[in-house]
Scaffold this active site. Sequence first.
Site, PDB file in Angstrom:
ATOM      1  N   GLY A  41      14.080   6.192  19.948  1.00  0.00           N
ATOM      2  CA  GLY A  41      12.814   6.830  19.659  1.00  0.00           C
ATOM      3  C   GLY A  41      11.954   6.508  21.047  1.00  0.00           C
ATOM      4  N   GLY A  67      13.584   9.653  15.969  1.00  0.00           N
ATOM      5  CA  GLY A  67      14.003   9.463  17.381  1.00  0.00           C
ATOM      6  C   GLY A  67      14.876  10.841  17.970  1.00  0.00           C
ATOM      7  N   ASP A  87      21.919   4.661   9.673  1.00  0.00           N
ATOM      8  CA  ASP A  87      20.679   4.241   9.253  1.00  0.00           C
ATOM      9  C   ASP A  87      20.533   2.674   8.867  1.00  0.00           C
ATOM     10  OD1 ASP A  87      18.686   3.748   7.511  1.00  0.00           O
ATOM     11  OD2 ASP A  87      18.489   5.945   6.642  1.00  0.00           O
ATOM     12  N   TYR A 176       3.118   1.514   5.572  1.00  0.00           N
ATOM     13  CA  TYR A 176       3.360   1.135   6.933  1.00  0.00           C
ATOM     14  C   TYR A 176       2.962  -0.433   6.969  1.00  0.00           C
ATOM     15  CZ  TYR A 176       3.840   1.208  11.798  1.00  0.00           C
ATOM     16  OH  TYR A 176       4.424   0.873  13.202  1.00  0.00           O
ATOM     17  N   ARG A 219       0.672  10.890  17.080  1.00  0.00           N
ATOM     18  CA  ARG A 219      -0.429  10.045  17.309  1.00  0.00           C
ATOM     19  C   ARG A 219      -1.679  10.572  18.135  1.00  0.00           C
ATOM     20  NH1 ARG A 219       1.873   5.200  16.433  1.00  0.00           N
ATOM     21  NH2 ARG A 219      -0.259   4.419  15.842  1.00  0.00           N
TER      22      ARG A 219
HETATM   23  N1  UDP Z   1      -7.441  10.585  15.336  1.00  0.00           N
HETATM   24  C1  UDP Z   1      -8.387  11.656  15.577  1.00  0.00           C
HETATM   25  N2  UDP Z   1      -7.749  12.780  15.576  1.00  0.00           N
HETATM   26  C2  UDP Z   1      -6.370  13.268  15.718  1.00  0.00           C
HETATM   27  C3  UDP Z   1      -5.509  11.892  15.578  1.00  0.00           C
HETATM   28  C4  UDP Z   1      -6.105  10.974  15.135  1.00  0.00           C
HETATM   29  O1  UDP Z   1      -9.279  11.375  15.793  1.00  0.00           O
HETATM   30  O2  UDP Z   1      -5.859  14.312  15.772  1.00  0.00           O
HETATM   31  C5  UDP Z   1      -7.785   9.264  15.320  1.00  0.00           C
HETATM   32  C6  UDP Z   1      -7.545   8.525  14.056  1.00  0.00           C
HETATM   33  O3  UDP Z   1      -8.292   8.822  12.923  1.00  0.00           O
HETATM   34  C7  UDP Z   1      -7.637   6.896  14.492  1.00  0.00           C
HETATM   35  C8  UDP Z   1      -7.255   7.053  16.097  1.00  0.00           C
HETATM   36  O4  UDP Z   1      -7.442   8.353  16.281  1.00  0.00           O
HETATM   37  O5  UDP Z   1      -8.882   6.568  14.412  1.00  0.00           O
HETATM   38  C9  UDP Z   1      -5.695   6.418  16.242  1.00  0.00           C
HETATM   39  O6  UDP Z   1      -5.074   7.463  15.520  1.00  0.00           O
HETATM   40  P1  UDP Z   1      -3.408   7.110  15.640  1.00  0.00           P
HETATM   41  O7  UDP Z   1      -2.884   8.194  14.348  1.00  0.00           O
HETATM   42  O8  UDP Z   1      -2.944   7.196  17.163  1.00  0.00           O
HETATM   43  O9  UDP Z   1      -2.717   5.733  15.156  1.00  0.00           O
HETATM   44  P2  UDP Z   1      -3.653   4.699  14.409  1.00  0.00           P
HETATM   45  O10 UDP Z   1      -4.489   3.721  15.446  1.00  0.00           O
HETATM   46  O11 UDP Z   1      -4.600   5.023  13.399  1.00  0.00           O
HETATM   47  O12 UDP Z   1      -2.604   3.589  13.765  1.00  0.00           O
END
Ligand code: UDP
Length: 348
Positions: A41, A67, A87, A176, A219
């Site tokens: 990963g 990954g 796994d 999670y 992300r």
């Molecule tokens: N976010 C966003 N647009 C996207 C993806 C994420 O505005 O296309 C926002 C999400 O709502 C969060 C922040 O970005 O507030 C970080 O999101 P991520 O998925 O990276 O991880 P988190 O910190 O929520 O675990």
Amino acid sequence: MSGVAPQKYLPYEYCRDIQEIIAGIDNTISGDTVLVAGGAGFLGSWMCETLLRLNANVICLDNLVSGKIENIQHHLNYPNFTFLQHDITDPISLHAPIKHIFHFASRAGPLEFKKHPIEILRSNTLGTLNLLDLARKHNATMLFTSTSEIYGDAKEIPTPETYYGHVNPVGPRSCYDEGKRCGEAMCMAYAVQYDVDVRIARIFNTYGPRIRADGIYGRVIPRFITQALLGESITVFGDGSQTRSFCYLNDMLIGLFRLATASDLRGEVVNLGGGTEITILDLATAIITMTKSDSYIQFLPLPEDDPKRRRPDIQKAQKLLRWEPKVGLARGLERTIHYFQQDHDEQN
Ligand code: UDP
């Protein structure tokens, strides 16, 4: 070729990021056998690379559901690297004398929580249990990669390790949050009952080359970069006023390595992350500017239980590990954009 920007599949000798990580590490594990679960990963593959550079014998376990073999393919022929497609929710027994175990094996993107909640819970509970049994058998240290998510929508900012959390146990993120909380509890139970040398890293938002960008499951940083490079709209959730404190992978790897290998850290729980706290809207604007993109911002509904602010208190890491993030957001984004730019160029 040394000194060039990070390249995806180049051997570690040529990679600037790995050189910086090695420069931040002052103890050696040469000749030790180290197990990296989730080693194909994002963070796991960088840890494999770091350990190989330090002449450790690396056993990489990964079931390859999230990954990627491409992340480790340049090591596959190395004599001191073993890859096992496995796994961790199935028990494992290994003969080599393992000194350290790193447990990175879990899906981690909030957009995956809906699609794979059971798998996420199994990796962090059953999987953790199996690795703890292995640690017990080998008298190995066990580093569990926990998360800032265990704090939920924290009401104490910056958030110290002593904060108990503000988590919805039945919400969309609970697989999670609660999976990691249970994993932490298992580590502590093995420490108490079997005297296993466990260490827990609570990782805050981390990014860098090899972070997954795939489609809707990525992300925020890889999503925004990909959208900007493709000229698609940048999908800001809510009004974008929620914050995150982003940490570049080099800093994270150094912190994780120190926490896993330093002596006398048995049972310690340490926040790792941080740097500058930034709103998601400002992040979107920065990425549009840095990529010179024509993309515009599209506001979409905020996902349920999305934490409003996230920022670690890192005093404990500063004290115990002499650690704090060094790579600023601009430099980290520049390298990450370069990484995704390569993919983009290859496809065009
Ligand atoms: N976010 C966003 N647009 C996207 C993806 C994420 O505005 O296309 C926002 C999400 O709502 C969060 C922040 O970005 O507030 C970080 O999101 P991520 O998925 O990276 O991880 P988190 O910190 O929520 O675990």
